[in-house]
Write a protein that holds these residues in place. Structure first.
Motif, short mmCIF file in Angstrom:
data_model
loop_
_atom_site.label_atom_id
_atom_site.label_comp_id
_atom_site.label_asym_id
_atom_site.label_seq_id
_atom_site.Cartn_x
_atom_site.Cartn_y
_atom_site.Cartn_z
N UNK A 106 13.59 -3.65 -14.66
CA UNK A 106 14.03 -4.03 -13.32
C UNK A 106 14.11 -2.82 -12.40
N UNK A 107 14.62 -1.70 -12.94
CA UNK A 107 14.68 -0.48 -12.15
C UNK A 107 13.28 0.03 -11.81
N UNK A 108 12.39 -0.02 -12.78
CA UNK A 108 11.04 0.49 -12.55
C UNK A 108 10.30 -0.34 -11.49
N UNK A 109 10.64 -1.60 -11.37
CA UNK A 109 10.01 -2.42 -10.33
C UNK A 109 10.39 -1.95 -8.93
N UNK A 110 11.52 -1.24 -8.84
CA UNK A 110 11.96 -0.69 -7.56
C UNK A 110 11.32 0.66 -7.27
#
Length: 242
Positions: free
Chosen positions: A160-164
């Protein structure tokens, strides 16, 4: 009153904080930039910033010695969490204040009772599930472990963080830096936390490359922070990982 040679009103002061117009203990800044050597530096920074007493007049007056005297009798430090969005490793405010006062308590006790004074325990009151039957009180050690497992070591959270993108990788680095803040101020972070974070974000070539491609500055700070944690003896890697 007798110990400090002050009037009764001054001796009864118990509300301490920053000077008017100032905010924070600056402990977070020292941790973030790794600009400290002795834990007493963190205690001194906290006490200097938070050593202003507020009395009935409402005007802050610096009372550093009185603060140390009060801290020497403190038996525990405590913080409530009331939002699932924020944890003790999410923002630096928690270790800046709660961690800072914990370190200041230990130094005050050591100066009064001699070296080797016990660290005051730190407790976290998790009120985020209060509607389901009441909150839960955990040790700081337990709270950091839970947040590490459910966030940084949770593939769903990491993805989820990497999607940001850029900001997501920065948030991974922020969580690690805040975790180190608790080690520096309280010593209540288990070594396995750093070991598993190293295995997840540095020793995994694919993950390391993904972080570096999205945010090279933050990914480098992650690696440097884990090295710094080792040098400060928060954890010791296996011989094969050195």
């Amino acid at each position: 009153q007798a110990e400090h040679g002050v009037d009764l009103e001054t001796a009864s002061l118990r509300v301490f904080g920053n000077a008017e117009g100032a905010y924070g203990a600056n402990v977070g800044s020292l941790i973030d930039n790794s600009r400290w050597e002795d834990p007493d530096e963190l205690a001194e920074t906290y006490s200097r910033r938070k050593g202003f007493a507020y009395g009935r007049a409402g005007q802050p007056v610096q009372q550093a010695q009185l603060l140390k005297s009060v801290l020497a009798d403190v038996q525990l430090a405590y913080q409530n969490l009331d939002s699932v969005e924020l944890g003790v490793t999410t923002v630096d405010t928690y270790f800046d204040t709660l961690g800072g006062v914990s370190r200041a308590i230990q130094r005050a006790k050591s100066q009064r009772d001699g070296a080797g004074a016990a660290v005051a325990p730190v407790y976290i009151g998790d009120q985020t599930r209060d509607s389901l039957g009441g909150g839960t009180v955990r040790t700081l050690n337990e709270q950091v472990a839970i947040e590490t497992r459910t966030r940084m070591l949770n593939p769903k959270w990491t993805e989820g963080m990497l999607k940001h993108g850029f900001e997501g990788v920065r948030q991974i680095e922020v969580h690690l830096t805040n975790t180190m803040g608790w080690s520096a101020t309280t010593g209540q972070v288990q070594p396995w936390v750093y070991k598993q974070l190293t295995e997840t974000f540095v020793l995994d070539p694919a993950m390391r490359d993904r972080l570096a491609a999205v945010n090279p500055v933050a990914s480098r700070r992650v690696a440097n922070a884990l090295l710094d944690a080792h040098e400060r003896t928060y954890w010791t890697p296996d011989a094969a990982k050195r």
